[in-house]
Scaffold this motif. Structure first.
Motif, PDB file in Angstrom:
ATOM      1  N   UNK A  24       0.810  -1.534  -0.030  1.00 46.90           N
ATOM      2  CA  UNK A  24      -0.046  -0.211  -0.055  1.00 46.90           C
ATOM      3  C   UNK A  24       0.931   1.279  -0.078  1.00 46.90           C
ATOM      4  N   UNK A  25       1.850   1.349   0.766  1.00 43.48           N
ATOM      5  CA  UNK A  25       2.818   2.369   0.858  1.00 43.48           C
ATOM      6  C   UNK A  25       3.592   2.619  -0.468  1.00 43.48           C
ATOM      7  N   UNK A  26       3.895   1.510  -1.119  1.00 45.54           N
ATOM      8  CA  UNK A  26       4.506   1.841  -2.345  1.00 45.54           C
ATOM      9  C   UNK A  26       3.645   2.174  -3.493  1.00 45.54           C
ATOM     10  N   UNK A  27       2.215   1.760  -3.434  1.00 43.53           N
ATOM     11  CA  UNK A  27       1.392   2.011  -4.395  1.00 43.53           C
ATOM     12  C   UNK A  27       0.912   3.474  -4.295  1.00 43.53           C
ATOM     13  N   UNK A  28       0.308   3.945  -3.007  1.00 42.49           N
ATOM     14  CA  UNK A  28      -0.338   4.960  -2.823  1.00 42.49           C
ATOM     15  C   UNK A  28      -0.191   5.741  -1.417  1.00 42.49           C
ATOM     16  N   UNK A  29       0.907   6.372  -1.025  1.00 42.27           N
ATOM     17  CA  UNK A  29       1.488   6.687   0.257  1.00 42.27           C
ATOM     18  C   UNK A  29       0.441   7.412   1.033  1.00 42.27           C
ATOM     19  N   UNK A  30      -0.386   8.406   0.684  1.00 47.05           N
ATOM     20  CA  UNK A  30      -1.218   8.840   1.163  1.00 47.05           C
ATOM     21  C   UNK A  30      -2.481   8.086   1.780  1.00 47.05           C
ATOM     22  N   UNK A  31      -3.014   7.335   0.724  1.00 51.89           N
ATOM     23  CA  UNK A  31      -4.184   6.444   0.951  1.00 51.89           C
ATOM     24  C   UNK A  31      -3.500   5.197   2.086  1.00 51.89           C
ATOM     25  N   UNK A  32      -2.269   4.921   2.003  1.00 50.72           N
ATOM     26  CA  UNK A  32      -1.690   3.874   3.239  1.00 50.72           C
ATOM     27  C   UNK A  32      -1.576   4.528   4.349  1.00 50.72           C
ATOM     28  N   UNK A  33      -1.456   5.775   4.578  1.00 45.55           N
ATOM     29  CA  UNK A  33      -1.132   6.653   5.673  1.00 45.55           C
ATOM     30  C   UNK A  33      -2.812   6.509   6.466  1.00 45.55           C
ATOM     31  N   UNK A  34      -3.672   6.727   5.554  1.00 53.80           N
ATOM     32  CA  UNK A  34      -4.974   6.841   6.065  1.00 53.80           C
ATOM     33  C   UNK A  34      -5.656   5.402   6.421  1.00 53.80           C
ATOM     34  N   UNK A  35      -5.274   4.487   5.510  1.00 57.79           N
ATOM     35  CA  UNK A  35      -5.978   3.029   5.713  1.00 57.79           C
ATOM     36  C   UNK A  35      -5.271   2.331   6.641  1.00 57.79           C
ATOM     37  N   UNK A  36      -3.900   2.526   6.840  1.00 56.69           N
ATOM     38  CA  UNK A  36      -3.127   1.918   7.995  1.00 56.69           C
ATOM     39  C   UNK A  36      -3.206   2.761   9.277  1.00 56.69           C
ATOM     40  N   UNK A  37      -3.404   3.903   9.427  1.00 56.43           N
ATOM     41  CA  UNK A  37      -3.543   4.767  10.648  1.00 56.43           C
ATOM     42  C   UNK A  37      -1.941   4.711  10.910  1.00 56.43           C
ATOM     43  N   UNK A  38      -1.028   5.161  10.111  1.00 56.74           N
ATOM     44  CA  UNK A  38       0.262   5.047  10.602  1.00 56.74           C
ATOM     45  C   UNK A  38       0.974   6.437  10.052  1.00 56.74           C
ATOM     46  N   UNK A  39       1.881   6.905  10.739  1.00 61.34           N
ATOM     47  CA  UNK A  39       2.646   8.039  10.739  1.00 61.34           C
ATOM     48  C   UNK A  39       3.510   7.915   9.286  1.00 61.34           C
ATOM     49  N   UNK A  40       3.942   9.239   9.019  1.00 57.18           N
ATOM     50  CA  UNK A  40       4.979   9.485   7.772  1.00 57.18           C
ATOM     51  C   UNK A  40       6.265   8.667   8.158  1.00 57.18           C
TER      52      UNK A  40
END
Length: 107
Positions: A24-40
């Motif tokens: 997810x992070x490699x595909x779409x970082x902003x979506x990954x941050x939201x969907x995973x609930x993780x920090x930058x």
């Protein structure tokens, strides 16, 4: 279920979670941050892990992911207790908005 089986399930869940998170992070970082609930910072770390590092981290006996819905309101919206099925989409949207707001507060 024995203790060994539980540990094996935790390791499998960890591996699946880390692989999904990295993808997810490699595909779409902003979506990954939201969907995973993780920090930058966490996203950067997970995004740069090697396969060997992922395997090593996943092999621990502590579950790496956790439930983000930690209040009754969000759970009620997601499960739609006592609500008509026509409201399911609205309830899920409302729950997503609440969780997104909490993600922004944490970041």
């Amino acid at each position: 279920m024995t203790a060994d089986q539980i540990l094996a399930e935790i390791r499998e869940a960890n591996l699946s979670y880390l692989m999904l998170a990295q993808s997810l992070i490699r595909a779409d970082r902003e979506q990954a941050l939201y969907r995973l609930g993780i920090s930058e910072d966490t996203a950067t770390l997970i995004g740069t892990l090697s396969a060997a590092q992922i395997m090593k981290i996943a092999s621990g006996n502590t579950l790496l992911c956790r439930f983000r819905m930690d209040d009754e309101l969000v759970w009620n919206l997601l499960t739609s207790h006592g609500k008509a099925s026509a409201n399911d989409a609205v309830n899920r949207l409302h729950a997503s908005i609440l969780m997104a707001g909490r993600h922004q507060e944490a970041a």
